[in-house]
Design a protein around this motif. Structure first.
Motif, PDB file in Angstrom:
ATOM      1  N   ASN A  24       3.345   0.052 -12.850  1.00  0.00           N
ATOM      2  CA  ASN A  24       2.644  -0.863 -13.768  1.00  0.00           C
ATOM      3  C   ASN A  24       1.188  -1.105 -13.402  1.00  0.00           C
ATOM      4  N   MET A  25       0.955  -1.391 -12.110  1.00  0.00           N
ATOM      5  CA  MET A  25      -0.406  -1.746 -11.721  1.00  0.00           C
ATOM      6  C   MET A  25      -1.335  -0.542 -11.771  1.00  0.00           C
ATOM      7  N   ALA A  26      -0.831   0.628 -11.378  1.00  0.00           N
ATOM      8  CA  ALA A  26      -1.653   1.835 -11.460  1.00  0.00           C
ATOM      9  C   ALA A  26      -2.026   2.091 -12.921  1.00  0.00           C
ATOM     10  N   VAL A  46      -0.071  10.210  -7.480  1.00  0.00           N
ATOM     11  CA  VAL A  46       1.165  10.745  -6.905  1.00  0.00           C
ATOM     12  C   VAL A  46       2.291   9.845  -7.369  1.00  0.00           C
ATOM     13  N   GLU A  47       3.233  10.413  -8.087  1.00  0.00           N
ATOM     14  CA  GLU A  47       4.356   9.633  -8.616  1.00  0.00           C
ATOM     15  C   GLU A  47       5.618  10.506  -8.510  1.00  0.00           C
ATOM     16  N   PRO A  48       6.505  10.192  -7.556  1.00  0.00           N
ATOM     17  CA  PRO A  48       7.648  11.077  -7.310  1.00  0.00           C
ATOM     18  C   PRO A  48       8.734  11.039  -8.385  1.00  0.00           C
ATOM     19  N   ALA A  82      -0.601   1.824  -4.549  1.00  0.00           N
ATOM     20  CA  ALA A  82       0.009   1.031  -5.618  1.00  0.00           C
ATOM     21  C   ALA A  82       1.520   1.186  -5.633  1.00  0.00           C
ATOM     22  N   VAL A  83       2.105   1.344  -4.431  1.00  0.00           N
ATOM     23  CA  VAL A  83       3.572   1.358  -4.331  1.00  0.00           C
ATOM     24  C   VAL A  83       4.037  -0.051  -3.976  1.00  0.00           C
ATOM     25  N   LYS A  84       5.335  -0.294  -4.103  1.00  0.00           N
ATOM     26  CA  LYS A  84       5.874  -1.592  -3.678  1.00  0.00           C
ATOM     27  C   LYS A  84       5.683  -1.717  -2.161  1.00  0.00           C
ATOM     28  N   GLN A  86       7.555  -2.562   0.210  1.00  0.00           N
ATOM     29  CA  GLN A  86       8.640  -2.008   1.037  1.00  0.00           C
ATOM     30  C   GLN A  86       8.659  -0.478   1.027  1.00  0.00           C
ATOM     31  N   GLN A  87       7.882   0.152   0.108  1.00  0.00           N
ATOM     32  CA  GLN A  87       7.825   1.620   0.048  1.00  0.00           C
ATOM     33  C   GLN A  87       6.655   2.168   0.878  1.00  0.00           C
ATOM     34  N   PHE A  88       5.816   1.246   1.399  1.00  0.00           N
ATOM     35  CA  PHE A  88       4.556   1.685   2.007  1.00  0.00           C
ATOM     36  C   PHE A  88       4.753   2.473   3.306  1.00  0.00           C
ATOM     37  N   LEU A  94       3.826  10.090   4.297  1.00  0.00           N
ATOM     38  CA  LEU A  94       3.800  11.313   3.491  1.00  0.00           C
ATOM     39  C   LEU A  94       2.376  11.789   3.172  1.00  0.00           C
ATOM     40  N   TYR A  95       1.459  10.819   2.948  1.00  0.00           N
ATOM     41  CA  TYR A  95       0.152  11.212   2.392  1.00  0.00           C
ATOM     42  C   TYR A  95      -1.032  10.996   3.316  1.00  0.00           C
ATOM     43  N   ARG A  96      -0.859  10.290   4.446  1.00  0.00           N
ATOM     44  CA  ARG A  96      -2.043   9.907   5.229  1.00  0.00           C
ATOM     45  C   ARG A  96      -2.791  11.109   5.801  1.00  0.00           C
ATOM     46  N   ASN A 131      -3.487  -9.958 -10.310  1.00  0.00           N
ATOM     47  CA  ASN A 131      -2.395 -10.709 -10.956  1.00  0.00           C
ATOM     48  C   ASN A 131      -2.007 -10.038 -12.276  1.00  0.00           C
ATOM     49  N   THR A 132      -0.893 -10.482 -12.854  1.00  0.00           N
ATOM     50  CA  THR A 132      -0.333  -9.724 -13.988  1.00  0.00           C
ATOM     51  C   THR A 132      -1.233  -9.645 -15.233  1.00  0.00           C
ATOM     52  N   PRO A 133      -2.104 -10.625 -15.527  1.00  0.00           N
ATOM     53  CA  PRO A 133      -2.978 -10.418 -16.697  1.00  0.00           C
ATOM     54  C   PRO A 133      -3.865  -9.173 -16.555  1.00  0.00           C
TER      55      PRO A 133
HETATM   56  N1  LIG Z   1       2.801  -6.221 -11.006  1.00  0.00           N
HETATM   57  C1  LIG Z   1       1.917  -7.155 -10.651  1.00  0.00           C
HETATM   58  O1  LIG Z   1       1.528  -8.015 -11.391  1.00  0.00           O
HETATM   59  C2  LIG Z   1       1.318  -7.185  -9.291  1.00  0.00           C
HETATM   60  C3  LIG Z   1       0.397  -8.180  -8.959  1.00  0.00           C
HETATM   61  C4  LIG Z   1      -0.169  -8.155  -7.696  1.00  0.00           C
HETATM   62  C5  LIG Z   1       0.155  -7.160  -6.805  1.00  0.00           C
HETATM   63  N2  LIG Z   1       1.067  -6.210  -7.165  1.00  0.00           N
HETATM   64  C6  LIG Z   1       1.401  -5.182  -6.202  1.00  0.00           C
HETATM   65  O2  LIG Z   1       1.141  -3.920  -6.781  1.00  0.00           O
HETATM   66  C7  LIG Z   1       2.012  -2.985  -6.202  1.00  0.00           C
HETATM   67  C8  LIG Z   1       2.598  -2.122  -7.298  1.00  0.00           C
HETATM   68  O3  LIG Z   1       3.306  -2.970  -8.210  1.00  0.00           O
HETATM   69  P1  LIG Z   1       3.847  -2.395  -9.564  1.00  0.00           P
HETATM   70  O4  LIG Z   1       4.254  -3.557 -10.389  1.00  0.00           O
HETATM   71  O5  LIG Z   1       2.871  -1.405 -10.136  1.00  0.00           O
HETATM   72  O6  LIG Z   1       5.135  -1.616  -9.000  1.00  0.00           O
HETATM   73  P2  LIG Z   1       5.938  -0.422  -9.652  1.00  0.00           P
HETATM   74  O7  LIG Z   1       5.803  -0.447 -11.137  1.00  0.00           O
HETATM   75  O8  LIG Z   1       7.288  -0.385  -9.022  1.00  0.00           O
HETATM   76  O9  LIG Z   1       5.097   0.851  -9.159  1.00  0.00           O
HETATM   77  C9  LIG Z   1       5.228   1.452  -7.910  1.00  0.00           C
HETATM   78  C10 LIG Z   1       5.325   2.951  -8.146  1.00  0.00           C
HETATM   79  O10 LIG Z   1       5.186   3.651  -6.922  1.00  0.00           O
HETATM   80  C11 LIG Z   1       6.141   4.694  -6.911  1.00  0.00           C
HETATM   81  N3  LIG Z   1       6.465   5.167  -5.566  1.00  0.00           N
HETATM   82  C12 LIG Z   1       7.481   4.772  -4.762  1.00  0.00           C
HETATM   83  N4  LIG Z   1       7.486   5.481  -3.612  1.00  0.00           N
HETATM   84  C13 LIG Z   1       6.460   6.344  -3.689  1.00  0.00           C
HETATM   85  C14 LIG Z   1       5.947   7.351  -2.836  1.00  0.00           C
HETATM   86  N5  LIG Z   1       6.526   7.632  -1.662  1.00  0.00           N
HETATM   87  N6  LIG Z   1       4.877   8.057  -3.239  1.00  0.00           N
HETATM   88  C15 LIG Z   1       4.290   7.814  -4.396  1.00  0.00           C
HETATM   89  N7  LIG Z   1       4.722   6.864  -5.277  1.00  0.00           N
HETATM   90  C16 LIG Z   1       5.807   6.143  -4.928  1.00  0.00           C
HETATM   91  C17 LIG Z   1       7.322   4.060  -7.594  1.00  0.00           C
HETATM   92  O11 LIG Z   1       8.234   5.057  -7.976  1.00  0.00           O
HETATM   93  P3  LIG Z   1       9.836   4.685  -8.045  1.00  0.00           P
HETATM   94  O12 LIG Z   1      10.010   4.076  -9.392  1.00  0.00           O
HETATM   95  O13 LIG Z   1      10.485   5.995  -7.858  1.00  0.00           O
HETATM   96  O14 LIG Z   1      10.143   3.718  -6.925  1.00  0.00           O
HETATM   97  C18 LIG Z   1       6.670   3.345  -8.763  1.00  0.00           C
HETATM   98  O15 LIG Z   1       6.461   4.184  -9.863  1.00  0.00           O
HETATM   99  C19 LIG Z   1       3.071  -3.759  -5.428  1.00  0.00           C
HETATM  100  O16 LIG Z   1       2.815  -3.648  -4.045  1.00  0.00           O
HETATM  101  C20 LIG Z   1       2.864  -5.188  -5.846  1.00  0.00           C
HETATM  102  O17 LIG Z   1       3.075  -6.057  -4.743  1.00  0.00           O
HETATM  103  C21 LIG Z   1       1.644  -6.200  -8.384  1.00  0.00           C
END
Ligand SMILES: NC(=O)c1ccc[n+]([C@@H]2O[C@H](COP(=O)([O-])OP(=O)(O)OC[C@H]3O[C@@H](n4cnc5c(N)ncnc54)[C@H](OP(=O)(O)O)[C@@H]3O)[C@@H](O)[C@H]2O)c1
Length: 281
Positions: A24-26, A46-48, A82-84, A86-88, A94-96, A131-133
């Motif tokens: 979402n954020m990317a 990079v999106e697996p 822009a991964v979660k 817990q995925q960092f 993998l990529y560093r 933030n989400t907006p």
């Molecule tokens: N959403 C918000 O409003 C918000 C606000 C502030 C901060 N954030 C932060 O932004 C970050 C991303 O949030 P999001 O909402 O965009 O999460 P998300 O939609 O889950 O996006 C994360 C993406 O990273 C992918 N991914 C997982 N492992 C990977 C890897 N090894 N290599 C490459 N890509 C990989 C995920 O694929 P899979 O689906 O296969 O897991 C998923 O598509 C989070 O850390 C969150 O804390 C988000």
């Protein structure tokens, strides 16, 4: 703290950007960059997950989408994590090796700068808290960088990048990001909470759910815009709509009697404490 100057630094169109994670954020950042006129042919993601990768290619045809590590990542001037959170650990390993010589910008909630530096094996790191907006270009992002390692042009690059999703605000210490998290990071939920309460009250007063929602939303947008366009203190703006003995005064007295303001402060301090706790985990 410094707020986005108007206009924010602009992004050099030749800047090559790599996103790790295409969620979402990317997407929010990609859409913002396109809206600002930045071509996506210099952008890689990079999106697996094949399904997500396919959707990205369909929505952003000029984008390069990898489903795993690629030597092309080494071309990037900036890598956005822009991964979660817990995925960092897994993703960084993998990529560093392909991204060691570049600027790293994290949008991951709660991953400390020291962790970024250790796992990415560089001190060229910036932490951000959007933030989400941001998803509709109306976000605000807190930014933090250790200025002894990250130079001005890299900070400008980060600011230009995040400005594609709304406003930006630099903070002086990493701990300040916990306060940003408690305020604007979690803040949209507080606004929805108040809007729900307004909608509930509207129903008790005989309005429909839709009328309650429209009136509440428009009031938040209108009042926030009024404040953003005024240099008056918030208390002055509030006083201006509060005639003695009037309807607004009746409501504000009730809020005061129930210590709503104090409770709100406590709620945000609880969010800040939780952000600190998660950062230590
Ligand atoms: N959403 C918000 O409003 C918000 C606000 C502030 C901060 N954030 C932060 O932004 C970050 C991303 O949030 P999001 O909402 O965009 O999460 P998300 O939609 O889950 O996006 C994360 C993406 O990273 C992918 N991914 C997982 N492992 C990977 C890897 N090894 N290599 C490459 N890509 C990989 C995920 O694929 P899979 O689906 O296969 O897991 C998923 O598509 C989070 O850390 C969150 O804390 C988000």
């Amino acid at each position: 703290m410094t707020h986005t100057q108007s206009p924010p630094p602009s992004l050099d169109p030749r800047t090559e950007i790599a996103f790790i994670g295409g969620g979402n954020m990317a997407r929010a950042l990609l859409s913002g960059l396109i809206t600002q006129g930045h071509a996506t042919d210099g952008v890689q993601v990079v999106e697996p997950l094949a399904e997500t990768a396919h959707a990205l290619r369909a929505d952003f045809p000029d984008l390069t989408v990898h489903e795993g590590a690629s030597t092309h990542l080494s071309r990037a001037d900036v890598v956005v994590w822009a991964v979660k959170p817990q995925q960092f650990v897994h993703a960084s390993a993998l990529y560093r090796d392909w991204t060691a010589q570049t600027l790293h910008v994290s949008i991951m909630a709660g991953v400390r700068n020291a962790t970024l530096q250790t796992l990415l094996r560089t001190d060229q790191t910036v932490r951000t808290m959007p933030n989400t907006p941001a998803l509709i270009g109306l976000g605000i992002t807190g930014l933090y960088a250790d200025t002894s390692h990250v130079h001005t042009s890299q900070r400008h690059l980060t600011e230009a990048l995040l400005s594609s999703t709304g406003q930006t605000l630099w903070v002086d210490t990493e701990d300040d990001l916990d306060a940003v998290t408690a305020l604007s990071g979690s803040g949209p939920a507080y606004v929805f909470y108040f809007l729900e309460a307004m909608q509930k009250a509207a129903a008790q007063m005989g309005l429909t759910a839709q009328q309650g929602r429209v009136l509440g939303q428009a009031t938040f947008i209108g009042a926030a815009s009024l404040a953003a366009n005024s240099s008056d203190d918030l208390a002055v703006l509030r006083d201006r709509v509060t005639s003695k003995g009037g309807t607004t005064a009746a409501a504000l007295n009730c809020l005061q009697d129930h210590a709503v303001g104090d409770s709100f402060v406590q709620a945000m301090l609880a969010a800040q404490a939780r952000a600190k706790e998660l950062g230590r985990a």
